[in-house]
Design a protein around this motif. Structure first.
Motif, PDB file in Angstrom:
ATOM      1  N   LYS A 129       0.846  -1.196   0.000  1.00 15.22           N
ATOM      2  CA  LYS A 129       0.000   0.000   0.000  1.00 15.22           C
ATOM      3  C   LYS A 129       0.880   1.244   0.000  1.00 15.22           C
ATOM      4  N   PRO A 130       0.429   2.315  -0.632  1.00 17.07           N
ATOM      5  CA  PRO A 130       1.254   3.535  -0.703  1.00 17.07           C
ATOM      6  C   PRO A 130       1.690   4.061   0.664  1.00 17.07           C
ATOM      7  N   GLU A 131       0.775   3.953   1.655  1.00 17.04           N
ATOM      8  CA  GLU A 131       1.134   4.473   2.972  1.00 17.04           C
ATOM      9  C   GLU A 131       2.147   3.585   3.686  1.00 17.04           C
ATOM     10  N   ARG A 134       5.553   5.143   3.659  1.00 12.66           N
ATOM     11  CA  ARG A 134       5.533   6.284   4.599  1.00 12.66           C
ATOM     12  C   ARG A 134       5.623   5.801   6.043  1.00 12.66           C
ATOM     13  N   TYR A 192      10.469   6.909   0.495  1.00 16.13           N
ATOM     14  CA  TYR A 192       9.119   7.458   0.657  1.00 16.13           C
ATOM     15  C   TYR A 192       8.955   8.743  -0.151  1.00 16.13           C
ATOM     16  N   ILE A 196       6.523   7.880  -3.199  1.00 16.57           N
ATOM     17  CA  ILE A 196       5.155   8.143  -2.739  1.00 16.57           C
ATOM     18  C   ILE A 196       4.847   9.634  -2.648  1.00 16.57           C
ATOM     19  N   ARG A 197       5.627  10.338  -1.876  1.00 19.80           N
ATOM     20  CA  ARG A 197       5.295  11.737  -1.601  1.00 19.80           C
ATOM     21  C   ARG A 197       5.302  12.601  -2.859  1.00 19.80           C
ATOM     22  N   LEU A 200       1.931  12.830  -4.635  1.00 19.18           N
ATOM     23  CA  LEU A 200       0.736  13.307  -3.931  1.00 19.18           C
ATOM     24  C   LEU A 200       0.341  14.697  -4.410  1.00 19.18           C
ATOM     25  N   ASN A 213      -0.594  12.761   4.839  1.00 21.76           N
ATOM     26  CA  ASN A 213      -1.639  11.747   4.639  1.00 21.76           C
ATOM     27  C   ASN A 213      -1.997  11.660   3.158  1.00 21.76           C
ATOM     28  N   ARG A 214      -2.944  10.830   2.827  1.00 20.43           N
ATOM     29  CA  ARG A 214      -3.292  10.610   1.415  1.00 20.43           C
ATOM     30  C   ARG A 214      -3.887  11.850   0.758  1.00 20.43           C
ATOM     31  N   ARG A 215      -4.384  12.768   1.595  1.00 24.67           N
ATOM     32  CA  ARG A 215      -4.981  14.009   1.052  1.00 24.67           C
ATOM     33  C   ARG A 215      -3.978  15.147   0.973  1.00 24.67           C
ATOM     34  N   GLY A 216      -2.709  14.831   1.217  1.00 24.90           N
ATOM     35  CA  GLY A 216      -1.659  15.840   1.063  1.00 24.90           C
ATOM     36  C   GLY A 216      -1.566  16.813   2.221  1.00 24.90           C
TER      37      GLY A 216
END
Length: 298
Positions: A129-131, A134, A192, A196-197, A200, A213-216
């Motif tokens: 998972k993307p998180e 992180r 990360y 990932i980051r 975003l 978080n996933r919402r930036g």
């Protein structure tokens, strides 16, 4: 001025002149508001300037029936600070807290994790998972640098000095310190950031915040607690742990491996070495286990 006016003035003093964090200010405020509620419930009409030691003693006695000794000591400490402020500002000439003593507390040793526990917690992170990337980077940073949870969520990209091998941390009272960061922790942070980051959609104002978080947006303290507790359940770790457990483990493992107490104090950002000395007690326990395991007269 009523209680609210003095409380607001005190809050401004704590924020502007003492540079205390919002959490600390909220805790101090809660202690005073608890006293106000006691006065209201008992129809006692006393201002902060007129309240006597006798009334506060009655309040403390009432509180002692509801909370443990540690919480009681914290409330007394908070009220002492408030009335000291009133004297400092010449609102009062004396403190009704002067002769009130906090209950004696036994020194509570912090819970710690073994190196295997930490390895197992991090290994349990779902990297599909993307998180996941992180969360691994966060826990490696939390443990590898001995950070408070507030320091972790407020860590900025501009605070990373990887070429020098340090990160800049803004701790309690906005005091800054430089903490060494290992190459392995740097590696996971870079993974990360790059994987990932960088993909975003980051909300304005959070461009420099490292962990999002996933919402930036910046992560909350509660989210870090949840991540850690979920991992503990996943590996059936029968310990009540929190982000602070990683910080305690960081200090304990350093001491067990021969690190200097003063160096640990600087890395943790403790103002007094007395605070850091609690880890000596943990180390003594470790030494006792070694003797019991390996001494020929065991």
């Amino acid at each position: 001025m009523n209680w609210n006016s003095y409380i607001k003035s005190y809050q401004s003093y704590m924020r502007i002149e003492r540079g205390l964090s919002k959490n600390t200010i909220d805790n101090y405020t809660f202690d005073i508001e608890r006293l106000c509620l006691y006065l209201q419930e008992n129809n006692l009409d006393y201002s902060p300037l007129k309240i006597s030691e006798e009334i506060i003693q009655q309040f403390i006695y009432s509180v002692s029936k509801e909370v443990n000794a540690r919480s009681q000591a914290r409330i007394i400490s908070g009220l002492k600070s408030f009335f000291s402020y009133l004297i400092f500002e010449d609102y009062r000439t004396d403190s009704p807290m002067e002769l009130i003593e906090a209950p004696r507390l036994g020194r509570k040793l912090p819970d710690t994790l073994s190196v295997d526990d930490i390895d197992n917690l991090i290994a349990a992170i779902d990297l599909s998972k993307p998180e996941g990337e992180r969360n691994r980077a966060m826990l490696e940073t939390l443990y590898g640098c001995g950070l408070r949870v507030s320091e972790l969520i407020n860590l900025k990209i501009s605070d990373l000095f990887f070429e020098e091998g340090f990160i800049k941390i803004t701790g309690k009272g906005n005091k800054q310190r430089f903490v060494p960061i290992s190459e392995i922790t740097q590696k996971y942070i870079l993974l990360y950031r790059n994987a990932i980051r960088n993909h975003l959609s980051i909300v304005k104002g959070h461009e420099d915040t490292l962990f999002l978080n996933r919402r930036g947006r910046q992560l909350t303290r509660a989210m870090i607690f949840t991540i850690i507790k979920d991992l503990a359940v996943k590996i059936s770790l029968n310990k009540a742990i929190s982000p602070h457990t990683f910080r305690h483990s960081f200090a304990t493992h350093l001491l067990e491996n021969g690190a200097d107490l003063r160096a640990i104090q600087l890395m943790l950002g403790h103002e007094s070495i007395t605070t850091t000395e609690i880890y000596i007690h943990l180390d003594r326990k470790h030494l006792s286990q070694i003797m019991n395991n390996f001494h020929p007269r065991k």
